[in-house]
Motif scaffolding. Structure first.
Motif, mmCIF file in Angstrom:
data_model
loop_
_atom_site.group_PDB
_atom_site.id
_atom_site.type_symbol
_atom_site.label_atom_id
_atom_site.label_comp_id
_atom_site.label_asym_id
_atom_site.label_seq_id
_atom_site.Cartn_x
_atom_site.Cartn_y
_atom_site.Cartn_z
ATOM 1 N N ARG A 1 -3.215 11.265 -4.629
ATOM 2 C CA ARG A 1 -2.208 10.432 -3.971
ATOM 3 C C ARG A 1 -2.492 8.932 -4.003
ATOM 4 N NH1 ARG A 1 0.731 14.030 -0.769
ATOM 5 N NH2 ARG A 1 2.310 12.391 -0.706
ATOM 6 N N THR A 2 -3.582 8.493 -4.629
ATOM 7 C CA THR A 2 -3.904 7.060 -4.619
ATOM 8 C C THR A 2 -4.197 6.548 -6.019
ATOM 9 O OG1 THR A 2 -6.302 7.281 -4.315
ATOM 10 C CG2 THR A 2 -4.934 7.341 -2.335
ATOM 11 N N GLU A 3 -4.259 5.234 -6.150
ATOM 12 C CA GLU A 3 -4.608 4.571 -7.404
ATOM 13 C C GLU A 3 -5.663 3.513 -7.145
ATOM 14 O OE1 GLU A 3 -0.942 2.870 -8.644
ATOM 15 O OE2 GLU A 3 -0.127 4.752 -9.427
ATOM 16 N N GLY A 4 -6.528 3.281 -8.131
ATOM 17 C CA GLY A 4 -7.491 2.192 -8.067
ATOM 18 C C GLY A 4 -8.721 2.455 -7.219
ATOM 19 N N ILE B 1 -8.220 6.616 2.332
ATOM 20 C CA ILE B 1 -9.451 7.229 1.832
ATOM 21 C C ILE B 1 -9.907 8.412 2.682
ATOM 22 C CG2 ILE B 1 -10.210 5.079 0.758
ATOM 23 C CD1 ILE B 1 -12.322 4.840 2.978
ATOM 24 N N THR B 2 -9.340 8.533 3.889
ATOM 25 C CA THR B 2 -9.694 9.676 4.753
ATOM 26 C C THR B 2 -8.576 10.706 4.841
ATOM 27 O OG1 THR B 2 -8.948 8.418 6.692
ATOM 28 C CG2 THR B 2 -11.308 8.322 6.155
ATOM 29 N N GLY B 3 -7.488 10.485 4.109
ATOM 30 C CA GLY B 3 -6.378 11.436 4.122
ATOM 31 C C GLY B 3 -5.566 11.421 5.398
ATOM 32 N N ASN B 4 -5.658 10.336 6.164
ATOM 33 C CA ASN B 4 -4.932 10.245 7.434
ATOM 34 C C ASN B 4 -3.563 9.606 7.233
ATOM 35 O OD1 ASN B 4 -6.545 11.350 9.680
ATOM 36 N ND2 ASN B 4 -8.085 9.883 8.961
ATOM 37 N N ILE B 5 -2.777 10.205 6.389
ATOM 38 C CA ILE B 5 -1.442 9.704 6.106
ATOM 39 C C ILE B 5 -0.578 10.869 5.628
ATOM 40 C CG2 ILE B 5 -1.785 9.101 3.656
ATOM 41 C CD1 ILE B 5 -0.103 6.829 6.232
ATOM 42 N N GLY B 6 0.696 10.839 5.971
ATOM 43 C CA GLY B 6 1.619 11.826 5.432
ATOM 44 C C GLY B 6 1.706 13.143 6.166
ATOM 45 N N LYS B 7 1.255 13.178 7.413
ATOM 46 C CA LYS B 7 1.361 14.412 8.187
ATOM 47 C C LYS B 7 1.421 14.052 9.665
ATOM 48 C CE LYS B 7 -3.685 14.943 7.939
ATOM 49 N NZ LYS B 7 -4.813 15.769 7.419
ATOM 50 N N ARG B 8 1.617 15.040 10.491
ATOM 51 C CA ARG B 8 1.717 14.816 11.931
ATOM 52 C C ARG B 8 0.356 14.428 12.503
ATOM 53 N NH1 ARG B 8 4.757 19.173 15.675
ATOM 54 N NH2 ARG B 8 6.514 17.759 15.280
ATOM 55 N N PHE C 1 -14.154 1.403 -4.827
ATOM 56 C CA PHE C 1 -15.469 1.968 -4.506
ATOM 57 C C PHE C 1 -16.589 1.033 -4.970
ATOM 58 C CE2 PHE C 1 -19.140 4.482 -5.886
ATOM 59 C CZ PHE C 1 -19.437 5.195 -4.736
ATOM 60 N N GLU C 2 -16.480 0.574 -6.197
ATOM 61 C CA GLU C 2 -17.527 -0.283 -6.764
ATOM 62 C C GLU C 2 -17.642 -1.609 -6.012
ATOM 63 O OE1 GLU C 2 -16.624 -0.689 -10.882
ATOM 64 O OE2 GLU C 2 -16.903 1.446 -11.320
ATOM 65 N N GLU C 3 -16.506 -2.227 -5.708
ATOM 66 C CA GLU C 3 -16.528 -3.504 -5.006
ATOM 67 C C GLU C 3 -17.025 -3.362 -3.565
ATOM 68 O OE1 GLU C 3 -16.008 -6.554 -6.272
ATOM 69 O OE2 GLU C 3 -15.869 -5.508 -8.202
ATOM 70 N N LEU C 4 -16.663 -2.236 -2.948
ATOM 71 C CA LEU C 4 -17.040 -2.023 -1.557
ATOM 72 C C LEU C 4 -18.554 -1.939 -1.406
ATOM 73 C CD1 LEU C 4 -15.507 -1.648 1.124
ATOM 74 C CD2 LEU C 4 -15.691 0.822 0.785
ATOM 75 N N THR D 1 0.801 -1.224 0.000
ATOM 76 C CA THR D 1 0.000 0.000 0.000
ATOM 77 C C THR D 1 0.837 1.279 0.000
ATOM 78 O OG1 THR D 1 -0.209 -0.323 2.391
ATOM 79 C CG2 THR D 1 -2.080 -0.971 1.026
ATOM 80 N N PHE D 2 1.888 1.307 0.808
ATOM 81 C CA PHE D 2 2.702 2.516 0.953
ATOM 82 C C PHE D 2 4.087 2.413 0.319
ATOM 83 C CE2 PHE D 2 0.350 3.158 5.233
ATOM 84 C CZ PHE D 2 -0.736 3.690 4.571
ATOM 85 N N GLY D 3 4.541 1.181 0.069
ATOM 86 C CA GLY D 3 5.875 1.008 -0.508
ATOM 87 C C GLY D 3 6.956 0.706 0.500
ATOM 88 N N THR D 4 6.634 0.759 1.795
ATOM 89 C CA THR D 4 7.606 0.422 2.842
ATOM 90 C C THR D 4 6.879 -0.193 4.019
ATOM 91 O OG1 THR D 4 9.363 1.271 4.282
ATOM 92 C CG2 THR D 4 7.488 2.713 3.891
ATOM 93 N N GLY D 5 7.568 -1.078 4.746
ATOM 94 C CA GLY D 5 6.910 -1.850 5.788
ATOM 95 C C GLY D 5 7.036 -1.301 7.189
ATOM 96 N N ALA D 6 7.373 -0.044 7.340
ATOM 97 C CA ALA D 6 7.587 0.531 8.672
ATOM 98 C C ALA D 6 6.396 1.380 9.106
ATOM 99 C CB ALA D 6 8.853 1.374 8.676
ATOM 100 N N ALA D 7 6.328 1.660 10.395
ATOM 101 C CA ALA D 7 5.319 2.585 10.912
ATOM 102 C C ALA D 7 5.462 3.936 10.222
ATOM 103 C CB ALA D 7 5.479 2.734 12.416
ATOM 104 N N THR D 8 4.340 4.597 9.995
ATOM 105 C CA THR D 8 4.382 5.875 9.275
ATOM 106 C C THR D 8 4.623 7.066 10.189
ATOM 107 O OG1 THR D 8 1.989 6.209 9.460
ATOM 108 C CG2 THR D 8 2.781 4.963 7.547
ATOM 109 N N ASN D 9 4.369 6.911 11.464
ATOM 110 C CA ASN D 9 4.482 8.032 12.399
ATOM 111 C C ASN D 9 5.144 7.574 13.691
ATOM 112 O OD1 ASN D 9 2.167 8.747 10.507
ATOM 113 N ND2 ASN D 9 2.383 10.664 11.619
#
Length: 349
Positions: free
Chosen positions: A190-193, A260-267, A198-201, A93-101
């Motif tokens: 910032r996302t793909e697919g 999907i909620t934008g809860n990534i990439g910031k403090r 959405f349709e499958e969900l 999903t993110f390209g790396t296996g570590a904690a983001t924060n």
């Protein structure tokens, strides 16, 4: 350090009894045995079991010893079990296996979601910070079959049936999308697919999900809305997520919630695994795994192996090594002749 059972010198077993010996005698004995076994039966007759309780430096040297000196990828440890689903899920999903924060971000978030973890018992320092967060009245979502200490202070406790993480997270994703609570700007840039997602969900059968999890749909909906509308939300997951057959997929779902909620990439946001031992992340980073070298590099990839060989100055083994259960099987079959174990208790684990 002063426990009466603690050994104070090296020991070698002779005639069924351990005898204290000098360090030099112990080193000579080990070196002679390992050289003999490697020369007589081949590098794969030896194996190493490293430890997530050891430092990065120790784990790096342990895997380097077996790959460079012995010539085998038979190096493993507990990090592969509790870390691999997180590493693979976050890599996808993110390209790396570590904690983001960092844990410090608890001071800057508005909501936390804890799934498959009991941090006040398993991670008491971090757990204490989470308990303080929950007791202050801030939004706290606990997803766990048990009523853990943290669950008693939580805003939402989703007490699902064991092993139904996937179904419950699908429900949360469904309600966030259905209620129009996605961060469309973040998704578009910032996302793909997302369209296929959405349709499958929306094809999910919520009646079935409710039956499977045993959690009332309105409770799940309320928690999903709380997470999505908090502005800043952090998620934490533990072995109750990763040590399942669907662990990798569950980690990907947790990451999808953040995306999907934008809860990534910031403090104050992100996806943060709570490891089983103090240096699981470091052990995996350092390559103490049978299928990956330092930096998560594939030991079977010829292009990567060339970089390894240039760095180490030797020819490197290219076949995936034995996992710990395979080491047991190899020992019973007479193929594994010697094992070096540091800081790991396989009998208890």
């Amino acid at each position: 350090y002063n426990h009466p059972d603690r050994i104070t010198s090296p020991m070698i077993k002779r005639n069924g009894e351990f005898e204290e010996v000098s360090w030099d005698e112990a080193y000579d004995f080990i070196t002679a045995k390992f050289n003999y076994l490697r020369d007589e039966f081949g590098p794969d007759s030896l194996a190493g079991i490293s430890s997530a309780r050891c430092t990065n430096e120790e784990n790096f040297l342990m895997q380097k010893f077996f790959r460079v000196i012995v010539g085998t990828n038979n190096i493993d440890g507990c990090a592969r079990v509790c870390h691999s689903p997180t590493a693979l899920g976050l890599q996808r999903t993110f390209g790396t296996g570590a904690a983001t924060n960092s844990i410090e971000d608890l001071r800057f978030t508005n909501a936390i979601m804890v799934i498959g973890a009991n941090p006040t018992e398993g991670h008491p320092v971090t757990g204490a910070k989470m308990k303080q967060f929950a007791m202050s009245g801030k939004t706290t979502i606990v997803i766990d079959p048990r009523r853990t200490e943290l669950a008693r202070y939580a805003t939402h406790h989703l007490q699902l049936r064991p092993g139904t993480n996937v179904a419950l997270l699908n429900m949360m994703l469904y309600y966030i999308v259905q209620e129009g609570l996605v961060d469309q700007g973040f998704i578009d840039s910032r996302t793909e697919g997302y369209e296929e997602f959405f349709e499958e969900l929306l094809k999910l059968d919520i009646d079935e999900m409710e039956t499977v999890t045993g959690v009332d749909r309105e409770s799940v909906k309320a928690a999903a809305i709380a997470y999505a509308t908090s502005g800043k939300a952090m998620s934490f997951h533990g072995l109750g997520v990763t040590e399942h057959s669907q662990g990798t997929f569950t980690v990907m779902q947790i990451a999808d919630l953040a995306l999907i909620t934008g809860n990534i990439g910031k403090r104050g946001v992100g996806v943060n695994p709570l490891r089983g031992q103090n240096n699981v992340q470091g052990m995996a980073d350092m390559g103490a795994q049978p299928h990956q070298g330092a930096g998560y590099l594939d030991v079977t990839n010829p292009d990567i192996i060339k970089d390894y060989e240039e760095f180490y100055g030797v020819d490197m083994p290219t076949e995936v090594g034995w996992k710990i259960p395979q080491m047991y099987e190899a020992a019973l079959a007479g193929k594994l002749k010697g094992v070096w174990v540091i800081g790991e208790d396989m009998a208890q684990a």
